[in-house]
Motif scaffolding. Structure first.
Motif, PDB file in Angstrom:
ATOM      1  N   LEU A 231     -91.647  51.146  60.568  1.00  0.00           N
ATOM      2  CA  LEU A 231     -92.904  51.307  61.319  1.00  0.00           C
ATOM      3  C   LEU A 231     -94.088  51.513  60.378  1.00  0.00           C
ATOM      4  O   LEU A 231     -95.193  51.049  60.637  1.00  0.00           O
ATOM      5  CB  LEU A 231     -92.801  52.470  62.300  1.00  0.00           C
ATOM      6  N   GLU A 236     -97.400  50.645  62.492  1.00  0.00           N
ATOM      7  CA  GLU A 236     -97.278  50.946  63.917  1.00  0.00           C
ATOM      8  C   GLU A 236     -96.851  52.379  64.208  1.00  0.00           C
ATOM      9  O   GLU A 236     -96.266  52.658  65.238  1.00  0.00           O
ATOM     10  CB  GLU A 236     -96.287  49.964  64.567  1.00  0.00           C
ATOM     11  N   GLU A 241    -101.932  54.662  64.858  1.00  0.00           N
ATOM     12  CA  GLU A 241    -102.588  54.520  66.149  1.00  0.00           C
ATOM     13  C   GLU A 241    -103.803  55.444  66.236  1.00  0.00           C
ATOM     14  O   GLU A 241    -104.858  55.071  66.733  1.00  0.00           O
ATOM     15  CB  GLU A 241    -101.612  54.805  67.286  1.00  0.00           C
ATOM     16  N   ARG A 664    -103.705  42.720  68.037  1.00  0.00           N
ATOM     17  CA  ARG A 664    -102.578  43.600  68.297  1.00  0.00           C
ATOM     18  C   ARG A 664    -102.989  44.783  69.176  1.00  0.00           C
ATOM     19  O   ARG A 664    -102.251  45.215  70.050  1.00  0.00           O
ATOM     20  CB  ARG A 664    -102.029  44.116  66.964  1.00  0.00           C
ATOM     21  N   ASP A 665    -104.183  45.316  68.946  1.00  0.00           N
ATOM     22  CA  ASP A 665    -104.593  46.560  69.605  1.00  0.00           C
ATOM     23  C   ASP A 665    -105.488  46.339  70.822  1.00  0.00           C
ATOM     24  O   ASP A 665    -106.293  47.196  71.160  1.00  0.00           O
ATOM     25  CB  ASP A 665    -105.339  47.450  68.601  1.00  0.00           C
TER      26      ASP A 665
END
Ligand code: ADP
Ligand code: MG
Length: 705
Positions: A231, A236, A241, A664-665
């Motif tokens: 990760l 990720e 985040e 992606r976000d």
């Protein structure tokens, strides 16, 4: 000890003790000014000590084709030998390094990096990762990435890899001038030790499940041994985040504030009357599609609302954006104001002008074209007509704003855009001509989720329907050996009186690709040989504008039967009689670009064909065979190339995120937008204001639309 008091993240990096002038300058150049900047530049990779393969084990394993192919392996050892030679055929610098870790040896091979031969010394400790390949004398690692873990002669205990690598994960940073990965690691350690946690500024609904800022930075610069290495490398983790959320929330706040500011401005009100409606209707050559009607209604609502319109008009190629733009311009022109349409190229500006001329009929004298390279006298006359208000439908390239044009009453700007019109340019225009309404037409369909995020301060209208009678364009992918089928098809279409396009990639002669490319000259010879006596026009980006327009016009009028072009034709030409397009080296184009090209055929009633010639990347290109939906193709293109490439990097004025990724976000961004709207409505607190200001600068958000 007072110098070691906790520091806010906004402190200048120069407080760090490991930072001399040369290193400080290197950081400065990389845009790292504060501790926060330094810490937001995350490692590009994490090496897990447990993943290092002993060289002896590699020797035993040997090379197993298929299995080892492309697998990235990490090794650590001491330089045993460095040899510099040239490759036999291309005379390229070849550096061979023998690495030994006490259990065995491995050869590392570097191409075209002669400085390595000079800088690497026997005894240096190196970390290397790359694919293992079968060489002439057993397996070897070709073109690995390396990290210097310790210099020869430093001994194992004096600040080399042995000491620095005390945890399970070793973070690696991009080298910056004289600052190696390991030096950076130490600077970061000091910064983390001395920084104090910033006040929480994210709304609780965004961050309740996430670590706070400083903890997130610690987790990413000094991952604890129990971290998930996979990760971490995928970026990720919850810590990622957290940081992405901060960037996205800052972005969303900026957009929301701008939008709130706009809603407070008074827009010029355009009044509609039954007369005006009749008049607009009289210009229309056909019934609007339901989508066009809906989009136009949204525009009319804006223009009559008293707010300043900032609207994005999206639609697939051929969905009829031009007609909607024309109607919007007619709204303001027929009520006494001026509207301007800005096109990205002259070819396109000329074409829009002639479309408008046709639509206007008797009123065509209200139209004025303005291009950069017009003759001085002609230009003066054009400017006078614009200044007096005699001309109300203005069409041109961006030159329209660079020149000293005075408008009499500018109320609407329509941008038919290739690249985005920056905030600064808009501001400049506002100074100059009041506060006109804006309609932005996107040339490429943008997936809705992304458009929402990127053009957040624009309202959106989408043309999700094509005018009636359009047939899908038959699309084929041909490998190089069967390209004859394309020429046969062209022959057949030409014989029945139709026209054809052939597109060659623009090739930069310094381009060093492995694939041998056929350039436009070679293609021209091929076509001339295959179709003797054919009336052919060739256009490319290096032609003078007049020459280019003349050649294009011969094709548009139907005098020339085949147009051989680089992508200069991508944006404009509307030639309904053209029924076939062949694209050579299709792999050189983005999917959206190909879809855009395909939109040049299938504009009439006849069945049309789109043939791509390519020997590689067939899987990617197959997406075009499978669907004609520009939005789906754009989504795929975006996933493959990322937003930077998709929008054409710098021009696009995308925010410069360190951690967040717009594709992606996008879900996170959506949440941030909602939270930002709420925060702006309720009023920002001090922490948010401070933080926002810093982030605006760091992410260069002020330049984003
Ligand atoms: P784009 O959205 O790609 O800019 P255009 O505005 O160039 O599309 O329109 C494509 C073609 O469709 C043009 O030839 C235009 O005249 C035609 N067209 C536009 N609207 C309609 C309509 N409502 N009915 C029929 N044809 C239309
Ligand atoms: Mg168009």
């Amino acid at each position: 000890m007072s110098s070691l008091a906790p520091l806010p993240l906004s402190t200048q990096v120069t407080v760090l003790r490991g930072l001399g002038p040369a290193r400080a300058a290197a950081l400065q150049e990389a845009g790292i000014h504060t501790l926060g900047d330094l810490l937001m530049h995350l490692p590009y990779r994490y090496v897990d000590r447990g993943s290092i393969v002993p060289l002896g084990e590699l020797e035993m394993r040997g090379f197993e084709p298929g299995l080892e192919d492309r697998e990235i392996i990490t090794v650590l050892g001491q330089v045993h030998d460095v040899r510099q030679t040239l490759t036999r055929i291309q005379r390229m610098a070849l550096t061979e390094v023998l690495l030994n870790d006490g259990t065995g040896t491995l050869k590392l091979v570097f191409f075209n990096q002669p400085y390595l031969g000079r800088s690497l010394k026997i005894g240096d400790r190196l970390l290397a990762f790359g694919p293992l390949l079968e060489g002439r004398h057993g397996s070897e690692m070709r073109g690995p990435q390396i990290e210097m873990m310790g210099r020869a002669g430093n001994g194992n205990s004096k600040g080399d890899g042995g000491e620095i690598w005390v945890r399970r994960f070793l973070p690696l940073y991009r080298k910056m001038g004289p600052i190696s990965s390991l030096v950076r690691k130490k600077l970061v350690e000091e910064a983390l030790l001395r920084a104090h946690p910033p006040e929480e500024w994210l709304p609780p609904e965004l961050c309740k499940h996430l670590p706070d800022t400083l903890s997130a930075l610690r987790l990413l610069h000094q991952p604890p041994d129990e971290s998930d290495g996979r990760l971490l490398n995928l970026r990720e983790t919850p810590a990622h985040e957290r940081l992405a959320m901060e960037e996205l929330f800052a972005f969303a706040l900026g957009v929301e504030l701008r939008r709130a500011g706009r809603m407070k401005r008074r827009g010029m009100v355009v009044r509609t009357t039954p007369d005006l409606r009749e008049r607009l209707k009289s210009f229309l050559p056909f019934h609007l599609t339901a989508a066009q009607r809906k989009a136009f209604k949204e525009i009319v609502d804006d223009l009559t609302s008293g707010h300043v319109m900032h609207r994005l008009l999206q639609g697939d190629v051929g969905s009829g954006k031009t007609l909607v733009a024309f109607l919007s311009m007619a709204m303001v022109a027929e009520t006494g104001g001026q509207g301007v349409l800005l096109a990205p190229t002259e070819v396109l500006a000329r074409q829009h002008a002639s479309t408008f001329q046709r639509l206007l009929g008797d009123e065509a004298h209200r139209l004025q074209l303005l291009l950069g390279p017009m003759k001085a006298a002609e230009k003066r006359e054009a400017m006078a007509r614009i200044a007096s208000g005699e001309a109300r439908y203005l069409v041109g390239t961006h030159a329209l704003f660079q020149e000293a044009v005075k408008f009499s009453d500018l109320r609407l700007v329509v941008v038919d855009e290739q690249h985005r019109f920056g905030v600064k340019q808009r501001e400049a225009l506002k100074q100059k001509s009041g506060d006109p309404h804006w309609l932005v037409m996107s040339a490429t369909p943008i997936p809705r989720s992304l458009a929402l995020s990127l053009f957040g301060d624009l309202d959106q209208s989408v043309l999700d329907e094509l005018p009636p009678g359009r047939q899908p364009v038959s699309t084929r992918l041909l490998d190089t050996d069967s390209s004859e089928r394309a020429w046969t098809l062209i022959e057949k279409e030409l014989r029945s009186g139709r026209q054809a396009f052939v597109v060659s990639p623009a090739i930069d002669p310094t381009d060093e690709t492995k694939v041998k490319l056929r350039d436009i000259q070679a293609m021209e010879s091929l076509i001339r040989a295959r179709f003797p006596g054919l009336d052919l026009e060739v256009v490319h980006g290096r032609l003078k504008p007049d020459d280019m327009a003349a050649r294009m016009n011969r094709f548009v009028r139907g005098d020339a039967k085949l147009l051989l072009a680089t992508t200069v034709i991508e944006v404009g030409v509307d030639v309904p009689n053209a029924t076939v397009m062949v694209v050579d080296h299709a792999e050189r184009f983005g999917l959206s670009q190909l879809h855009q090209l395909r939109g040049r055929v299938g504009r009439g009633v006849d069945h049309s064909f789109f043939m791509m010639i390519s020997g590689v990347e067939t899987e990617r290109l197959h997406a075009l065979v499978e669907t004609q939906d520009g939005f789906k193709i754009a989504q795929k293109d975006l996933e493959i190339r990322g937003p930077g490439e998709f929008f054409g990097t710098r021009q696009a004025g995308l925010p410069q995120f360190q951690v967040a990724d717009l594709v992606r976000d996008r879900k996170l961004l959506q949440n941030c937008r909602e939270a930002a709207a709420k925060a702006v409505a309720e009023g920002l607190n001090e922490a948010q204001k401070d933080w926002l200001q810093r982030e605006q600068e760091r992410l260069k958000l002020a330049e984003v639309s």
